[in-house]
Design an enzyme around this catalytic site. Structure first.
Site, short mmCIF file in Angstrom:
data_model
loop_
_atom_site.label_atom_id
_atom_site.label_comp_id
_atom_site.label_asym_id
_atom_site.label_seq_id
_atom_site.Cartn_x
_atom_site.Cartn_y
_atom_site.Cartn_z
N GLU A 1 -0.60 7.61 -1.45
CA GLU A 1 0.65 7.76 -0.84
C GLU A 1 1.39 8.69 -1.85
OE1 GLU A 1 0.37 3.45 1.32
OE2 GLU A 1 2.12 3.93 -0.14
N GLU B 1 -5.24 -0.50 3.24
CA GLU B 1 -4.30 -1.78 3.58
C GLU B 1 -4.65 -2.51 4.66
OE1 GLU B 1 -1.73 1.23 1.33
OE2 GLU B 1 -3.20 1.28 2.86
#
Length: 254
Positions: free
Chosen positions: A113, A133
């Site tokens: 990210e 995730e």
């Protein structure tokens, strides 16, 4: 600056922030995020810095959140950590100067990210990139829901996020997630060559162009964007460096 988790250097208009927890593949704890924010604040205030490069020490860019800390972190402490993470992510996304992520190895989770938040991504061909995730009962942060879709489109973004699978640098370049993929031993020379090209340009122009690009992503209407373009152009041509830039440009054409 007293930085524990970042190695920070500046030269020739380029600031380099190296994530420096190689013993844990640059897994991110709160201190790393605070150190990165301090480095960005310095680069923002230094008028000689025109571009910022973010990379990792050792075998990884970053493997994301330090799961050893996550396992024992109370819910309120986790919220505090996430708020710190989001604050720094906003700083990177909104940073006034161009940013380049040099993805030297694993870029996973919040490490991935962070790379997404940069303006330009150059990866080693063998780098492993992705969002696991869904595999660890978590969810993405750092603006990634928007950033990844902007880069690869909604369908591919859903595939990447739903499967949690990693891709290498070559595939990341093929789908538009990174700008270039090069052999690892060519990564930093390639990144620094691009950084030098950017740093050779007008810092004020770079700021205006980046602001306009961000506005064009939907933050304002087309009419407001085009009004800004007029004012940004006038602001640039009013600077003292304008004539010197024109002369240098004309000399290059001869």
């Amino acid at each position: 600056m007293d930085l524990e988790c970042i190695i920070y250097d500046k030269a020739d208009g380029v600031a380099i922030a190296r994530l420096n927890r190689p013993q844990v593949l640059n897994a991110m704890n709160k201190r790393l995020w605070l150190d990165l924010e301090a480095a960005l604040n310095d680069a923002r205030a230094d008028e000689t810095v025109k571009v910022v490069v973010i990379t990792g020490e050792g075998r990884a860019f970053s493997t994301g959140a330090d799961l050893k800390e996550s396992k024992t972190r109370a819910l309120e402490a986790y919220r505090d950590y996430l708020v710190s993470l989001q604050d720094v992510s906003r700083s990177v996304i909104r940073f006034e100067k161009p940013t380049i992520a040099a993805i030297n190895g694993y870029a996973v989770g919040s490490g991935y990210e962070l790379a997404l938040a940069c303006d330009i991504r150059i990866a080693a061909e063998e780098a492993k990139i992705g969002s696991p995730e869904a595999k660890v009962t978590s969810s993405v942060t750092g603006g990634a829901f928007r950033l990844v879709q902007d880069l690869v489109g909604p369908g591919k973004a859903r595939e990447l996020l739903f499967t949690g699978e990693y891709i290498d640098g070559r595939e990341a370049m093929r789908i538009g997630l990174v700008n270039q993929a090069v052999p690892l031993d060519r990564l930093m020379p390639t990144v620094m060559a691009m950084a030098a090209k950017i740093a050779a340009n007008s810092g004020f122009s770079l700021k205006m162009i980046k602001k306009g690009l961000n506005m064009a992503r939907g933050e304002v209407s087309l009419e407001a964007l085009m009004d800004f373009e007029v004012e940004a152009c006038l602001a640039c041509v009013s600077t003292q460096e304008r004539q010197a830039s024109l002369t240098a440009f004309e000399d290059r054409k001869k």
